[in-house]
Design a protein around this motif. Structure first.
Motif, PDB file in Angstrom:
ATOM      1  N   LYS A  96     -23.378 -35.143 -64.037  1.00  0.00           N
ATOM      2  CA  LYS A  96     -22.847 -36.506 -64.100  1.00  0.00           C
ATOM      3  C   LYS A  96     -21.839 -36.781 -62.974  1.00  0.00           C
ATOM      4  CE  LYS A  96     -20.340 -39.760 -67.053  1.00  0.00           C
ATOM      5  NZ  LYS A  96     -21.280 -40.855 -66.784  1.00  0.00           N
ATOM      6  N   PHE A 149     -24.414 -32.853 -68.698  1.00  0.00           N
ATOM      7  CA  PHE A 149     -24.763 -33.241 -70.071  1.00  0.00           C
ATOM      8  C   PHE A 149     -26.227 -32.913 -70.352  1.00  0.00           C
ATOM      9  CE2 PHE A 149     -25.887 -36.796 -67.387  1.00  0.00           C
ATOM     10  CZ  PHE A 149     -27.064 -37.304 -67.940  1.00  0.00           C
ATOM     11  N   HIS A 181     -24.903 -32.733 -75.902  1.00  0.00           N
ATOM     12  CA  HIS A 181     -23.530 -32.361 -75.532  1.00  0.00           C
ATOM     13  C   HIS A 181     -23.215 -32.746 -74.085  1.00  0.00           C
ATOM     14  CE1 HIS A 181     -24.064 -29.834 -79.100  1.00  0.00           C
ATOM     15  NE2 HIS A 181     -22.741 -29.636 -79.114  1.00  0.00           N
ATOM     16  N   GLU A 182     -21.931 -32.818 -73.801  1.00  0.00           N
ATOM     17  CA  GLU A 182     -21.462 -32.899 -72.417  1.00  0.00           C
ATOM     18  C   GLU A 182     -20.701 -31.615 -72.110  1.00  0.00           C
ATOM     19  OE1 GLU A 182     -19.000 -36.301 -71.890  1.00  0.00           O
ATOM     20  OE2 GLU A 182     -17.531 -35.715 -73.413  1.00  0.00           O
ATOM     21  N   LYS A 201     -19.608 -32.384 -78.214  1.00  0.00           N
ATOM     22  CA  LYS A 201     -20.774 -33.095 -78.733  1.00  0.00           C
ATOM     23  C   LYS A 201     -20.711 -34.572 -78.378  1.00  0.00           C
ATOM     24  CE  LYS A 201     -23.555 -33.553 -82.920  1.00  0.00           C
ATOM     25  NZ  LYS A 201     -23.688 -33.205 -84.363  1.00  0.00           N
ATOM     26  N   LEU A 202     -21.836 -35.126 -77.979  1.00  0.00           N
ATOM     27  CA  LEU A 202     -21.910 -36.542 -77.626  1.00  0.00           C
ATOM     28  C   LEU A 202     -22.079 -37.393 -78.891  1.00  0.00           C
ATOM     29  CD1 LEU A 202     -24.394 -36.387 -74.612  1.00  0.00           C
ATOM     30  CD2 LEU A 202     -21.970 -36.968 -74.490  1.00  0.00           C
ATOM     31  N   ASP A 203     -21.420 -38.556 -78.884  1.00  0.00           N
ATOM     32  CA  ASP A 203     -21.699 -39.508 -79.954  1.00  0.00           C
ATOM     33  C   ASP A 203     -22.838 -40.427 -79.501  1.00  0.00           C
ATOM     34  OD1 ASP A 203     -20.619 -41.487 -78.289  1.00  0.00           O
ATOM     35  OD2 ASP A 203     -18.626 -41.295 -79.168  1.00  0.00           O
ATOM     36  N   ASP A 232     -22.238 -42.477 -76.246  1.00  0.00           N
ATOM     37  CA  ASP A 232     -22.247 -41.642 -75.044  1.00  0.00           C
ATOM     38  C   ASP A 232     -23.667 -41.231 -74.653  1.00  0.00           C
ATOM     39  OD1 ASP A 232     -19.515 -41.739 -74.745  1.00  0.00           O
ATOM     40  OD2 ASP A 232     -19.151 -39.947 -75.927  1.00  0.00           O
ATOM     41  N   LYS A 233     -24.505 -40.972 -75.646  1.00  0.00           N
ATOM     42  CA  LYS A 233     -25.879 -40.566 -75.356  1.00  0.00           C
ATOM     43  C   LYS A 233     -26.625 -41.642 -74.577  1.00  0.00           C
ATOM     44  CE  LYS A 233     -26.577 -37.523 -79.352  1.00  0.00           C
ATOM     45  NZ  LYS A 233     -27.338 -37.312 -80.605  1.00  0.00           N
ATOM     46  N   GLN A 249     -25.104 -42.009 -70.622  1.00  0.00           N
ATOM     47  CA  GLN A 249     -25.139 -40.921 -69.642  1.00  0.00           C
ATOM     48  C   GLN A 249     -26.223 -41.156 -68.588  1.00  0.00           C
ATOM     49  OE1 GLN A 249     -22.865 -38.310 -69.734  1.00  0.00           O
ATOM     50  NE2 GLN A 249     -21.960 -39.566 -71.344  1.00  0.00           N
TER      51      GLN A 249
END
Length: 223
Positions: A95, A113, A117-118, A137-139, A142-143, A146
């Protein structure tokens, strides 16, 4: 006989008067010399204090040569730093990539990512050691936001530095490469110092165009 005594008295009086005047003159000369020495000493002390004060108040800015010397501590290439990241976290999308000064050392900070997860790793740019690695962990939001960098389509850090240093005076000292989630473009943010002020320049990493120039006085000029 009386005349002889009178003449002797006059001669004695004249001698005494001459000695008194001479002694008085000597004392005056000594006083003048003492006063002159005291004045000279005071002037010298004041001059010395003024010089010390001036020296202590003078602030010498960091020179461009010092910045360039610091940059020589960067032994790892960007690809080598990415290899370190990939050794820690397998098959992740990249990223952003930072190369920044922490104390007197340069450190790569790489963010990646995957679907869940990131990941972040910090790599010492001189020794290659990973100083910190973490995942989170991504919420759901965020998913969806990205976006991965396509490193094959962007200009290198060195090229970004050359563009910036033609645009503003100074030496490049920190770099940040990231994908903009809104427009899907990658940008280099390069921090430049001329020894007295810092300027941040944003470059389109695809077209090489200078997008913004932000000075340390918080004034911003769009190009």
């Amino acid at each position: 006989m009386k005349l002889i005594k009178l003449a002797s008295s006059i001669a004695l009086g004249t001698a005494l008067l001459t000695g008194t005047v001479a002694c008085s003159n000597n004392h005056s000369d000594d006083d003048a010399k003492t006063t002159q020495k005291s004045t000279t000493k005071n002037s010298s002390e004041k001059s010395s204090e003024s010089s010390k004060s001036s020296t202590s108040e003078k602030v010498t800015p960091v020179e461009e040569d010092t910045i360039k010397t610091d940059a020589k501590k960067i032994k790892l290439t960007q690809q080598e730093a990415l290899d370190k990241f990939n050794g820690q976290f397998k098959n992740k999308h990249i990223k952003s990539i930072d190369l920044k000064l922490e104390g007197n050392q340069y450190v790569y900070e790489i963010d990646g990512f995957d679907s869940t997860h990131e990941y972040t790793a910090e790599v010492n740019a001189e020794t290659g050691q990973i100083s910190r690695a973490r995942s989170e962990k991504l919420d759901m939001d965020d998913k969806n936001e990205q976006k991965a960098l396509n490193l094959n389509s962007v200009i290198s850090r060195d090229e970004a530095s050359k563009i910036v240093e033609k645009h503003v005076k100074g030496a490049s000292q920190e770099w940040h490469l990231e994908m903009d989630d809104d427009n899907g473009k990658a940008y280099w943010d390069v921090e430049v110092s001329d020894g007295s002020k810092v300027t941040e320049v944003k470059i389109d990493a695809h077209s090489r165009a200078v997008v913004t120039t932000d000075h340390d006085d918080n004034d911003s000029n769009d190009d």
